[in-house]
Design an enzyme around this catalytic site. Sequence first.
Site: not given
Ligand code: C2O
Length: 574
Positions: A172, A193, A328, A345, A358
């Site tokens: 990620h 994103h 987040h 992230f 997620h």
């Molecule tokens: Cu790739 Cu919620 O993040």
Amino acid sequence: MASLQSSCLVLGTTAPKPRIPPSSAKPSHHLLPNARRSHHRFHVSCSGGPAEEGKVDRRNMLLGLGGMYGAANLVSDTKVARAAPLLPPEFKSCGVAYVGDDPLDVNCCPPTSDIIKDYKLPPVHRLRVRRAAHRLNQANIAKYKRAVKMMRDLDVSDPTDPRGFTQQANIHCAYCNGAHDQVGHEGLDIQVHFSWLFFPFHRWYLYFYERIMADLLKDPTFALPFWNWDHPKGMQLPGIFDEEDSPLYDPNRNQDRRPPAVLNLALNSTITDPAQIISNNLSLMYNEMIGTPASATDFMGKAYRDGDAPPTYPDGGTSEKGSHTGIHAWFGDPRNEYNEDIGNFYSAGRDAAFYAHHANVDRMWTIWNKISADYPKVITDPDYLEASFMFYDEKKQLVRVKVADSFNHKNLGYDYESVDIPWVRSKPPQKAAAANIQVLSKGVKTAEKLFPLKLKKTTRVLVPKSTVGKANEVLVLENIVTDNRKLIKFDVFVNDEDDKPEEVDRAEYAGGFTQLPHRVKAKNSKSDLRLNLKQLYENINIADDDSVVVTIVPLINGEAVTIGGIKIVEAPSA
Ligand code: C2O
């Protein structure tokens, strides 16, 4: 059809990122911030790109800087100047990850491999069932803990094993914080994103994560739980993640928001009444899933192709920008510089709760697909369908996967337990009478007087409409410049007579802007936030007015935001 592209922008000077050796799971402490400043060069952003990677260096091509590929290529081969799908990164050239312009003290590059296979979906014999985390039975909880423990053990026994907990978290980081450049576009980082890649990327990411767990457990029925935050019963951190001696625990979370603290998706800490918080949450869910999107890309995120500059926060789809980013931001740890873990992230994958979060984001995609809408849901652009990513599978094989193969989650072998979806009934109530614009606009200044606006305090501005009354219009907050290293939130209301910014479950709420500390290639990101007004006009019962009063309410770090301009335009036809 891939579209033709002719204009490119010179974006400024940034140094290419220094390369660092392939991954060890250990952070590397020798990355010199100065090293990356040694070569300054121009970057060019185009919405198109060469059809084949590395064929033409467009910076040289367009700026006439010579080198191997001169301006002649542009003239002799016009076909290269067209859009193409984003290519997966070259793991071998993975570099430093950043927040803002700050290089991070962590090496999040994956191990490299010379053998890359195009992934073939295995036949599905029986669907795995992802269940709500707060409803898991003891056996399922034990299994889940055991799987995470086994991944954590791999971190120790072989830090380069791509199935390890840290290696998985680093995927990620590398795909989100600028460690991977686009192939053939040095200095343009890959960002998964804020665009139409968001849902497919994360679906594939969780797919392999879950398969790795199932394989380690030797249990093909194993499924990740989902954090059912769209239901009042799931609107707190699920208890399984809050036991301090559990492999599912992460100490890097906001301590004030441990259960039973109620999740506040609006990120407005002035509200304390749980009933109001829950009503806000449900209304926000309704808006982002049903009320606001007027096209598939409104929901999924905007187009992002080979050679495009990385997108930023306002470019994401309604679900991503809303509940996804809200979670987040709410749970990230303010004691850490960049809100680590789940609040950034690059570090989010270090929190086991992130994957359950997620899974629910992914579930929202499956639900949206089933909701009827008056716009087409399917995106057929080949630059979308053919875009691809790379992951390690459960056998440690490096595989390439395509966006198009992710569309039907059942083909990926899983489904979601079905639970009540309360927000489908949470449309903001319609106002009986329209606001009196004469009264409301008294003393309110126009955009010319107020903008560019540094968002230090709540600001009201009078904005002309493109047509009177209930038109299909979009409110555009232009050229938003933020400090990328900061958590930011502001809200926007239209014709708000009541002036209760803590209640976002009202007809006057137009939407918000949330940003986590993040990476964009340029020092300051500049972008437009577009808020669809069609539903809002219906709900506020707008009169035949030719302007509206817009209220912008800073909630978190407003002083780190400048909004260049504001206008209302006719909505593009879907
Ligand atoms: Cu790739 Cu919620 O993040």
